[in-house]
Design a protein around this motif. Structure first.
Motif, PDB file in Angstrom:
ATOM      1  N   ASP A 324       0.630  -1.433   0.171  1.00 18.58           N
ATOM      2  CA  ASP A 324       0.243  -0.308   0.066  1.00 18.58           C
ATOM      3  C   ASP A 324       0.643   0.760  -0.226  1.00 18.58           C
ATOM      4  N   VAL A 325       1.758   1.518  -0.727  1.00 19.64           N
ATOM      5  CA  VAL A 325       2.243   2.158  -1.118  1.00 19.64           C
ATOM      6  C   VAL A 325       2.284   3.816  -1.956  1.00 19.64           C
ATOM      7  N   HIS A 326       1.344   4.000  -1.074  1.00 23.43           N
ATOM      8  CA  HIS A 326       0.839   5.761  -1.616  1.00 23.43           C
ATOM      9  C   HIS A 326       2.012   6.811  -0.835  1.00 23.43           C
ATOM     10  N   LEU A 327       1.600   7.663  -1.023  1.00 24.77           N
ATOM     11  CA  LEU A 327       2.471   9.323  -0.304  1.00 24.77           C
ATOM     12  C   LEU A 327       2.066   9.197   0.963  1.00 24.77           C
ATOM     13  N   ASP A 328       0.872   8.831   1.654  1.00 26.73           N
ATOM     14  CA  ASP A 328       0.584   8.643   3.151  1.00 26.73           C
ATOM     15  C   ASP A 328       1.018   7.981   3.948  1.00 26.73           C
ATOM     16  N   ASN A 329       1.541   7.203   3.441  1.00 31.47           N
ATOM     17  CA  ASN A 329       2.052   5.660   3.789  1.00 31.47           C
ATOM     18  C   ASN A 329       3.628   5.779   4.494  1.00 31.47           C
ATOM     19  N   PHE A 330       4.571   7.010   3.933  1.00 33.38           N
ATOM     20  CA  PHE A 330       6.363   7.332   4.227  1.00 33.38           C
ATOM     21  C   PHE A 330       5.094   8.223   5.356  1.00 33.38           C
ATOM     22  N   ALA A 331       6.301   8.854   6.517  1.00 33.81           N
ATOM     23  CA  ALA A 331       6.850   9.748   7.260  1.00 33.81           C
ATOM     24  C   ALA A 331       8.559   9.805   7.258  1.00 33.81           C
ATOM     25  N   MET A 332       8.001  10.811   8.220  1.00 34.58           N
ATOM     26  CA  MET A 332       9.692  11.553   8.782  1.00 34.58           C
ATOM     27  C   MET A 332       9.933  10.830  10.626  1.00 34.58           C
TER      28      MET A 332
END
Length: 431
Positions: A324-332
């Motif tokens: 489920d690799v969309h932008l909202d599933n990345f964080a800093m």
């Protein structure tokens, strides 16, 4: 019993807007879903920048409002109201209009994720918050809620041993899980995920995503999941909070770092029990649409089956994939980009992950990579014609999959979207 207050993120800081009425700017298609999902019921007025919307009527949570011109806002005291931007496509333009008309006079909530309903009691959050009550009822969690509440609170107190009277809780949109945020002294500390008891069949056609298997797979991930601090065999997960809104996806180094995270995941020597093939995910959505008499583009579906299914059916599920690799599933987190939300993790084809990130970047940023250039960054070399063809087949299959999800939710044809998928298919045939 605790108390509730409303917070918004305004210019990077949290502002208390408890007791204030909200001015909704933007009367487009996001307006009703936003008001319903956030349960915004203290509305001062609705305005829109487009003259074509003025004087039209809209019903929000049972009350009728007339859409007004932006200059109607000046009638409202800035100490008693705040502005919420409801549009996603025109957010920057609306912000510019607000500042031109009113400067810094009003507090502004730019998006849904910047609005928080905060409770000082976990019990009050779970039993009184309208968003949580609805999610708990849909998830068949009511009968076991007390034991879940006790376990979660006990675990949170283990990780936050000091100033427990400073704890607060806010509901979050958890999609297929009940999710909430834990604060301490107005600092976001943890996110808690509680699995629902009715995983829908279209998510789980082979019944491989049971709670026990998910728990065992999460244990296998180890340090690949950099934020998880607790998970158990009931599926309850607690993870450290990390910022998702601060990532500049127009920065090429950020994109390279995200692809590096995927490469690290795909190259790990881990074998998980959960396995899924991209083709199966597409089929399960098509089956769901047909079962509920929804709209399915049959001619487009037939071409996808013939071209994509035919060539991709023999691809193995050999790598650990996020799914489920969309932008909202990345964080800093600690100045490092990390993956979050591992609900779909399993053995699959890594091209699905890469194409999903590519699609999300293409749709939501100004970055304009070719698919070949994107895979070149991931691989570290120029992909062969065979690899590029497979990437294009996977990408068009993904776009069709995302379109099926849209159809499930909306049950209405999107001619522009179908046209784009047809063009992708023609490009593949012309290779």
């Amino acid at each position: 019993m605790g108390s509730i207050k409303l917070l918004i993120k305004n210019n990077g800081n949290f502002a208390d807007v408890t007791g204030r009425r909200v001015i909704l700017w933007g009367a487009g298609r996001n307006l009703r879903p936003l008001c319903y999902s956030m349960q915004i019921d203290s509305i001062a007025c609705v305005v829109d920048s487009s003259s074509s919307m003025w004087q039209k009527k809209v019903v929000l949570l049972g009350d009728e409002y007339v859409i007004e011109k932006p200059d109607a806002i000046k009638e409202y005291d800035e100490n008693c109201c705040f502005i919420m931007i409801t549009s996603t496509n025109y957010r920057d333009e609306i912000k510019k209009n607000i500042h031109e008309l009113y400067g810094e006079r009003y507090l502004i909530c730019e998006k849904k994720s910047d609005f928080f309903r905060q409770y000082t009691s976990l019990q009050e959050l779970l039993y009184k918050d309208p968003i949580m009550v609805n999610a708990i009822a849909k998830g068949n969690l009511s009968l076991c809620l007390e034991s879940i509440e006790n376990k979660v609170l006990q675990k949170i107190k283990e990780y936050i041993s000091e100033n427990l009277n400073e704890l607060a809780f806010s509901p979050l949109d958890g999609a297929t899980r009940v999710t909430f945020l834990v604060w301490q002294n107005n600092v976001r500390k943890y996110i808690v995920h509680i699995p629902v008891r009715n995983y829908r069949e279209e998510y789980n056609p082979s019944n491989t995503r049971s709670t026990a298997i998910r728990y065992e797979d999460r244990m296998q991930l180890g340090n690949l999941d950099k934020l998880c601090v607790y998970t158990d065999d009931e599926g309850i997960e607690i993870e450290k909070y990390a910022e998702t809104d601060c990532i500049d996806w127009n920065n090429e180094e950020i994109v390279r770092s995200a692809l590096g995270e995927l490469r690290l995941l795909h190259g790990s020597n881990i074998s998980l029990q959960n396995k899924w093939a991209p083709i199966d995910r597409v089929l399960s959505n098509e089956i769901f649409i047909v079962q509920y008499n929804g709209y399915l583009p049959e001619k487009l579906s037939a071409h996808i089956h013939y071209l994509c299914f035919g060539e991709l059916s023999n691809i193995g599920v050999t790598s650990v994939c996020h799914g489920d690799v969309h932008l909202d599933n990345f964080a800093m987190y600690k100045d490092e980009i990390v993956l979050i939300d591992w609900e779909w993790v399993g053995m699959s084809d890594p091209m699905w992950d890469i194409c999903m990130l590519y699609s999300s970047l293409k749709n939501r940023t100004a970055m304009r990579y070719s698919l070949g250039d994107f895979f070149k960054i991931y691989y570290g070399y120029i992909p062969s014609q065979q690899e590029l063809r497979r990437a294009r087949l996977t990408y068009v299959l993904l776009e069709y999959y995302l379109y099926c999800i849209f159809l499930r939710k909306n049950n209405c044809k999107d001619e522009e979207r179908e046209k784009e998928i047809w063009e992708l298919l023609r490009d593949i045939r012309d290779m």
